[in-house]
Scaffold this motif. Structure first.
Motif, mmCIF file in Angstrom:
data_model
loop_
_atom_site.group_PDB
_atom_site.id
_atom_site.type_symbol
_atom_site.label_atom_id
_atom_site.label_comp_id
_atom_site.label_asym_id
_atom_site.label_seq_id
_atom_site.Cartn_x
_atom_site.Cartn_y
_atom_site.Cartn_z
ATOM 1 N N LEU A 272 9.038 0.233 -3.975
ATOM 2 C CA LEU A 272 10.018 0.355 -5.054
ATOM 3 C C LEU A 272 11.415 0.653 -4.510
ATOM 4 N N THR A 273 11.483 1.473 -3.468
ATOM 5 C CA THR A 273 12.783 1.777 -2.864
ATOM 6 C C THR A 273 13.433 0.507 -2.331
ATOM 7 N N SER A 274 12.655 -0.313 -1.627
ATOM 8 C CA SER A 274 13.176 -1.576 -1.096
ATOM 9 C C SER A 274 13.573 -2.520 -2.221
ATOM 10 N N LEU A 275 12.780 -2.527 -3.284
ATOM 11 C CA LEU A 275 13.085 -3.395 -4.424
ATOM 12 C C LEU A 275 14.434 -3.043 -5.038
ATOM 13 N N PHE A 276 14.644 -1.765 -5.308
ATOM 14 C CA PHE A 276 15.900 -1.362 -5.939
ATOM 15 C C PHE A 276 17.086 -1.539 -4.989
ATOM 16 N N ILE B 79 10.789 5.891 -9.187
ATOM 17 C CA ILE B 79 10.191 6.068 -7.863
ATOM 18 C C ILE B 79 9.401 7.373 -7.800
ATOM 19 N N SER B 80 9.994 8.442 -8.323
ATOM 20 C CA SER B 80 9.324 9.742 -8.300
ATOM 21 C C SER B 80 8.038 9.726 -9.123
ATOM 22 N N THR B 81 8.105 9.110 -10.308
ATOM 23 C CA THR B 81 6.935 9.060 -11.190
ATOM 24 C C THR B 81 5.813 8.239 -10.576
ATOM 25 N N MET B 82 6.136 7.052 -10.090
ATOM 26 C CA MET B 82 5.115 6.188 -9.509
ATOM 27 C C MET B 82 4.570 6.761 -8.207
ATOM 28 N N SER B 83 5.421 7.454 -7.465
ATOM 29 C CA SER B 83 4.969 8.075 -6.224
ATOM 30 C C SER B 83 3.945 9.167 -6.507
ATOM 31 N N ARG C 140 0.820 -1.213 0.000
ATOM 32 C CA ARG C 140 0.000 0.000 0.000
ATOM 33 C C ARG C 140 0.854 1.264 0.000
ATOM 34 N N ARG C 141 2.180 1.077 0.014
ATOM 35 C CA ARG C 141 3.108 2.212 -0.006
ATOM 36 C C ARG C 141 4.083 1.995 -1.170
ATOM 37 N N ILE C 142 3.652 2.396 -2.349
ATOM 38 C CA ILE C 142 4.404 2.111 -3.570
ATOM 39 C C ILE C 142 5.827 2.660 -3.510
#
Length: 230
Positions: A164-168, A182-186, A158-160
């Motif tokens: 994504l930060t954890s994924l990268f 990250i910025s775009t999806m956020s 629920r916290r995209i």
């Protein structure tokens, strides 16, 4: 041949132009990286910095390509050689390796049995076709490292931005493209009721439509700039 002169008199002899002919696109990437390393490490070249001269640094170099695809090839080659480099301008960020990894993992978080999710993840990790085929036939054979990582990412579904930060971080990826993704999806997810399925469709549409997003140097100002000529 036209002799190109600098438009400023204050830089003295710190000017010049160099042409390199390569046999193929792959050779061109290798030759470009070799030229960058020579400019920086040979200490034979200088630039004028206000009142004094200094050796050329990575931040003084720009590589201009005809197509974004070629820009990515050079950026990846620089990264492999430990050369700081970033893409500048509008880039198809979702079509990069980072974008496709984000899509695959979001699909995997959304559905742990989706072969369109774990297959590209395993392929990127260099699992063999035999191992991948076995996992498709029996999801219990999906490598434990993927299962464990999915569990961690699922907690952040629920916290995209956090996901994504954890994924990268899992891939030790921290560059201009990951920051742009990250910025775009956020910004897309912020304040909305979008689900992971919605975000997946957005990324898939961006890849299909070759959508571009602005990418700037958010990581290191002392890095080679790579851009298209358009």
């Amino acid at each position: 041949m036209t002799l190109i002169q600098a438009g400023r008199d204050d830089i003295g002899d710190c000017k010049g132009i160099r042409f390199v002919q390569s046999g193929s696109k792959d050779d061109e990437v290798v030759d470009t990286v070799r030229a960058i390393k020579e400019y920086v490490f040979s200490k034979k070249y200088t630039v004028r910095d206000r009142e004094s001269s200094r050796n050329v640094g990575f931040g003084d170099i720009a590589v201009i390509c005809r197509k974004t695809e070629h820009c990515r090839m050079i950026r990846d080659a620089c990264e492999a050689e430990g050369i700081p480099a970033y893409l500048q301008g509008d880039v198809q960020i979702m079509s990069t390796r980072e974008g496709k990894l984000a899509l695959a993992w979001l699909r995997y978080v959304n559905n742990e049995r989706d072969p369109w999710a774990f297959v590209p993840i395993m392929a990127d990790m260099d699992y063999t076709p035999v191992q991948i085929k076995a996992a498709v036939a029996n999801p219990k054979l999906i490598p434990q490292i993927l299962v464990d990582q999915r569990e961690e990412l699922y907690k952040k579904r629920r916290r995209i931005t956090d996901l994504l930060t954890s994924l990268f971080q899992f891939y030790s990826l921290d560059n201009d493209v990951t920051q742009a993704i990250i910025s775009t999806m956020s910004s897309v997810h912020r304040g909305s009721l979008l689900t992971i399925s919605d975000v997946i469709r957005i990324i898939e549409n961006d890849i299909e439509n070759r959508s571009t997003y602005p990418v700037e140097n958010l990581i290191d100002t002392k890095a080679v700039t790579i851009m298209t000529m358009h």
